[in-house]
Design a protein around this motif. Structure first.
Motif, mmCIF file in Angstrom:
data_model
loop_
_atom_site.group_PDB
_atom_site.id
_atom_site.type_symbol
_atom_site.label_atom_id
_atom_site.label_comp_id
_atom_site.label_asym_id
_atom_site.label_seq_id
_atom_site.Cartn_x
_atom_site.Cartn_y
_atom_site.Cartn_z
ATOM 1 N N GLU A 268 0.698 -0.905 -0.014
ATOM 2 C CA GLU A 268 0.018 0.116 0.287
ATOM 3 C C GLU A 268 0.728 1.113 -0.095
ATOM 4 O O GLU A 268 0.417 2.230 -0.757
ATOM 5 N N VAL A 269 1.870 1.279 0.820
ATOM 6 C CA VAL A 269 2.740 2.707 0.856
ATOM 7 C C VAL A 269 3.489 2.628 -0.650
ATOM 8 O O VAL A 269 3.460 3.507 -0.949
ATOM 9 N N MET A 270 3.750 1.608 -1.078
ATOM 10 C CA MET A 270 4.594 1.823 -2.319
ATOM 11 C C MET A 270 3.380 2.325 -3.560
ATOM 12 O O MET A 270 3.848 3.049 -4.441
ATOM 13 N N ALA A 271 2.255 1.820 -3.373
ATOM 14 C CA ALA A 271 1.084 2.297 -4.155
ATOM 15 C C ALA A 271 0.948 3.845 -4.182
ATOM 16 O O ALA A 271 0.753 4.436 -5.064
ATOM 17 N N ALA A 272 0.885 4.137 -2.886
ATOM 18 C CA ALA A 272 0.761 5.690 -2.492
ATOM 19 C C ALA A 272 1.768 6.430 -3.138
ATOM 20 O O ALA A 272 1.477 7.500 -3.523
ATOM 21 N N GLY A 273 2.926 5.784 -2.968
ATOM 22 C CA GLY A 273 4.076 6.686 -3.713
ATOM 23 C C GLY A 273 3.881 6.809 -5.118
ATOM 24 O O GLY A 273 4.295 7.832 -5.828
ATOM 25 N N LEU A 274 3.362 5.815 -5.679
ATOM 26 C CA LEU A 274 2.990 6.150 -7.327
ATOM 27 C C LEU A 274 2.186 7.167 -7.389
ATOM 28 O O LEU A 274 2.342 7.786 -8.524
ATOM 29 N N LEU A 275 0.919 7.502 -6.506
ATOM 30 C CA LEU A 275 0.146 8.501 -6.650
ATOM 31 C C LEU A 275 0.785 9.823 -6.621
ATOM 32 O O LEU A 275 0.642 10.860 -7.093
ATOM 33 N N ALA A 276 1.925 9.660 -5.517
ATOM 34 C CA ALA A 276 2.412 10.945 -4.900
ATOM 35 C C ALA A 276 3.426 11.206 -6.243
ATOM 36 O O ALA A 276 3.763 12.602 -6.343
ATOM 37 N N PHE A 315 -2.495 1.617 -21.439
ATOM 38 C CA PHE A 315 -1.195 1.051 -21.141
ATOM 39 C C PHE A 315 -1.060 0.310 -19.737
ATOM 40 O O PHE A 315 -0.235 -0.550 -19.386
ATOM 41 N N LEU A 316 -2.098 0.858 -18.583
ATOM 42 C CA LEU A 316 -2.103 0.583 -17.488
ATOM 43 C C LEU A 316 -2.169 -0.906 -17.004
ATOM 44 O O LEU A 316 -1.438 -1.469 -16.305
ATOM 45 N N PRO A 317 -3.252 -1.760 -17.780
ATOM 46 C CA PRO A 317 -3.063 -3.118 -17.160
ATOM 47 C C PRO A 317 -1.928 -3.953 -17.698
ATOM 48 O O PRO A 317 -1.616 -4.901 -16.735
ATOM 49 N N TYR A 318 -1.184 -3.481 -18.838
ATOM 50 C CA TYR A 318 -0.102 -4.102 -19.063
ATOM 51 C C TYR A 318 1.058 -3.771 -17.867
ATOM 52 O O TYR A 318 1.872 -4.878 -17.685
ATOM 53 N N ALA A 319 1.161 -2.445 -17.731
ATOM 54 C CA ALA A 319 2.038 -2.077 -16.586
ATOM 55 C C ALA A 319 1.880 -3.029 -15.128
ATOM 56 O O ALA A 319 2.961 -3.266 -14.622
ATOM 57 N N LEU A 320 0.671 -3.029 -14.877
ATOM 58 C CA LEU A 320 0.400 -3.700 -13.687
ATOM 59 C C LEU A 320 0.828 -5.155 -13.636
ATOM 60 O O LEU A 320 1.261 -5.790 -12.550
ATOM 61 N N ASP A 321 0.779 -5.777 -14.888
ATOM 62 C CA ASP A 321 0.978 -7.131 -15.055
ATOM 63 C C ASP A 321 2.401 -7.546 -15.361
ATOM 64 O O ASP A 321 2.627 -8.418 -15.513
ATOM 65 N N THR A 322 3.356 -6.587 -15.558
ATOM 66 C CA THR A 322 4.561 -6.837 -15.877
ATOM 67 C C THR A 322 5.771 -6.469 -15.031
ATOM 68 O O THR A 322 6.267 -7.415 -14.259
ATOM 69 N N LEU A 328 6.127 2.374 -13.265
ATOM 70 C CA LEU A 328 6.782 3.858 -12.786
ATOM 71 C C LEU A 328 6.594 4.414 -14.206
ATOM 72 O O LEU A 328 6.383 6.045 -14.126
ATOM 73 N N ILE A 329 6.687 4.064 -15.395
ATOM 74 C CA ILE A 329 6.605 4.965 -16.644
ATOM 75 C C ILE A 329 5.151 5.288 -16.855
ATOM 76 O O ILE A 329 4.975 6.504 -17.299
ATOM 77 N N PHE A 330 4.245 4.337 -16.512
ATOM 78 C CA PHE A 330 2.934 5.010 -16.341
ATOM 79 C C PHE A 330 2.756 6.108 -15.523
ATOM 80 O O PHE A 330 2.059 7.029 -15.915
ATOM 81 N N SER A 331 3.161 6.066 -14.322
ATOM 82 C CA SER A 331 2.993 6.964 -13.292
ATOM 83 C C SER A 331 3.438 8.589 -13.963
ATOM 84 O O SER A 331 2.889 9.549 -13.394
ATOM 85 N N ILE A 332 4.742 8.423 -14.455
ATOM 86 C CA ILE A 332 5.445 9.688 -14.817
ATOM 87 C C ILE A 332 4.382 10.457 -15.912
ATOM 88 O O ILE A 332 4.189 11.345 -16.144
ATOM 89 N N PHE A 333 4.159 9.304 -16.852
ATOM 90 C CA PHE A 333 3.540 9.811 -18.296
ATOM 91 C C PHE A 333 2.038 10.389 -17.843
ATOM 92 O O PHE A 333 1.744 11.460 -18.404
ATOM 93 N N TYR A 334 1.326 9.435 -17.024
ATOM 94 C CA TYR A 334 -0.162 9.664 -16.644
ATOM 95 C C TYR A 334 0.026 10.939 -15.861
ATOM 96 O O TYR A 334 -0.925 11.964 -16.011
ATOM 97 N N GLY A 335 0.982 11.076 -14.788
ATOM 98 C CA GLY A 335 1.065 12.274 -14.229
ATOM 99 C C GLY A 335 1.068 13.491 -14.753
ATOM 100 O O GLY A 335 0.568 14.782 -14.150
ATOM 101 N N LEU A 336 1.862 13.641 -15.781
ATOM 102 C CA LEU A 336 2.111 15.118 -16.564
ATOM 103 C C LEU A 336 0.733 15.643 -17.003
ATOM 104 O O LEU A 336 0.489 16.662 -17.113
ATOM 105 N N ASP A 337 0.024 14.621 -17.102
ATOM 106 C CA ASP A 337 -1.541 14.947 -17.724
ATOM 107 C C ASP A 337 -2.578 14.913 -16.738
ATOM 108 O O ASP A 337 -3.923 14.960 -17.046
ATOM 109 N N TRP A 338 -2.439 14.695 -15.459
ATOM 110 C CA TRP A 338 -3.522 14.075 -14.468
ATOM 111 C C TRP A 338 -4.684 15.514 -14.508
ATOM 112 O O TRP A 338 -5.934 15.046 -14.591
ATOM 113 N N ILE A 339 -4.236 16.630 -14.100
ATOM 114 C CA ILE A 339 -5.370 17.749 -14.430
ATOM 115 C C ILE A 339 -4.935 18.746 -15.161
ATOM 116 O O ILE A 339 -5.368 20.049 -15.030
#
Length: 423
Positions: A268-276, A315-322, A328-339
């Motif tokens: 959970e802490v690592m997942a929260a780190g991805l949101l951070a 891309f996210l389901p693939y990222a979760l499963d690999t 990490l790539i998803f978090s950065i790319f998606y984060g730039l576009d979050w809001i």
């Protein structure tokens, strides 16, 4: 410059922006807390994920619904007073939360009270501040204040997740209450409603102007504004794209990424780190989006933002499963576009409906955003219960973002030409 205008080395508008930024940051951090409380509540109270998601869904919807009326209240009673009341209500709601035992109590405290309290300190607050305090750099200010929502995740979620894991979710709640109380004191002392309050002109202007008194009923005026906006094609396109924006951000990823990571054994802490991490990159992306919206066609900015977000969600389901690297790539790319979609949406709304109505009109656009977020928050939780996976909700959100990209470029050129003429 008019001699009646005081010369300030640092324009007080930037102090107001700083206070508003921190307020929105804390509010957003608290609003995102249910994502780290979902698993502990399942274990302690035996509530299912669908029931918890339903409460979150109600809170998200009310957070959006209060926006247009918040704009009227801010205009009627002033920014500082409304911020103080909202923070006090939020602190009270959180203080009672550790005592709850039943799902209906969670519904009242977080679905109703916290939803309304945080809704008073939503994007409409940032739009109001930018319109009242700034003539120049409005897009940048809106981008910066919008980015504060994701930055709240950056600062709060990992810390609150660690407190929850180490010593329990109640202590995470107490920490949030402490932050609100400290912030409430700062707002009460240093926040100001209008440049006239400090004897200054708005930033970028040389004219000292008294604030225009609010005319109309605080409940009826937003409804009349909505009725007028409903006849405008641009409003429907902005509201429609924002529905899909909410569907694909705080309703889906903000609520369900941590539980989805738990399905794959990610702590959970690592997942929260991805949101951070997303929050960190959104601070960059959304602030840059505000800068870009002052210079480029906002329709095409929205096209690229929604299109790239859609690709990242596919891309996210693939990222979760690999591998962690792919996630990490998803978090950065998606984060730039979050809001990043907010500044160009505000820009289009302001130019189409005028500065006086922009706050309330955008408030109704945010209602559509939160309706989409509410739909995703509840729907994804239910689908997870049925299917045992989040893959279908993630892929579905990717495709609706691609559709939103096409909607964005259908906003009329007439509206856009007006934007360019007045920029």
């Amino acid at each position: 410059m008019d001699s009646s205008v005081k010369t300030l080395r640092l324009h007080y508008g930037w102090v107001v922006v700083l206070i508003t930024f921190v307020t929105l940051l804390v509010s957003a951090g608290i609003r995102s807390m249910p994502s780290i409380l979902m698993l502990p509540f399942e274990k302690e109270f035996g509530w299912n994920r669908g029931g918890i998601s339903g409460v979150i869904s109600i809170g998200i919807f009310l957070y959006g619904l209060v926006g247009p009326f918040s704009a009227a209240l801010l205009a009627k009673f002033g920014i500082r007073r409304i911020m103080v009341i909202s923070l006090a209500v939020l602190a009270l709601s959180l203080s009672i939360t550790p005592l709850m035992k039943y799902l209906w109590q969670f519904q009242i405290l977080w679905g109703l009270i916290a939803g309304l309290g945080t809704g008073m300190m939503a994007n409409v607050l940032g739009v109001t501040v930018s319109n009242q305090w700034f003539v120049k750099q409005r897009g940048l200010v809106v981008g910066l204040l919008t980015a504060s929502a994701a930055t709240g995740q950056l600062l709060f979620l990992p810390m609150l997740a660690k407190i929850t894991v180490d010593i329990g979710w109640r202590y995470a709640i107490y920490t949030a209450v402490g932050a609100i109380v400290i912030l409430l004191v700062f707002v009460a002392i240093w926040m100001r409603n209008h440049p006239y309050d400090v004897g200054a002109a708005a930033y970028g202007s040389e004219e000292l102007v008294k604030p225009t008194p609010f005319q109309g009923n605080i409940f009826l005026t937003p409804l009349l504004t909505l009725r007028s906006a409903l006849n405008n094609k641009t409003f429907w396109l902005l509201a429609g794209t924002f529905f899909f924006c909410g569907f694909s951000t705080n309703g889906l990823i903000g609520t369900h990424l941590i539980p989805a990571c738990g399905d794959y054994g990610i702590p959970e802490v690592m997942a929260a780190g991805l949101l951070a991490l997303m929050g960190l990159f959104d601070l960059i992306g959304t602030t840059a989006s505000g800068w870009l919206s002052d210079r480029y066609d906002s329709r095409w900015l929205l096209f690229w933002y929604y299109g790239l977000r859609g690709l990242s969600l596919l891309f996210l389901p693939y990222a979760l499963d690999t591998s962690p690297t792919a996630l990490l790539i998803f978090s950065i790319f998606y984060g730039l576009d979050w809001i990043a979609t907010v500044p160009p949406t505000v820009k289009l709304a302001s130019k189409e409906f005028g500065k006086e109505k922009a706050g309330m009109v955008f408030g109704w656009v945010v209602v559509a955003h939160q309706l989409g977020a509410s739909t995703a928050a509840y729907g994804a939780g239910v689908m997870r219960e049925w299917l045992g996976t989040y893959t279908i909700p993630f892929i579905g959100a990717g495709f609706v973002c691609l559709f939103a990209a096409l909607m964005a470029i259908r906003i009329s050129k007439a509206s856009n030409s007006l934007q360019q003429a007045q920029a």
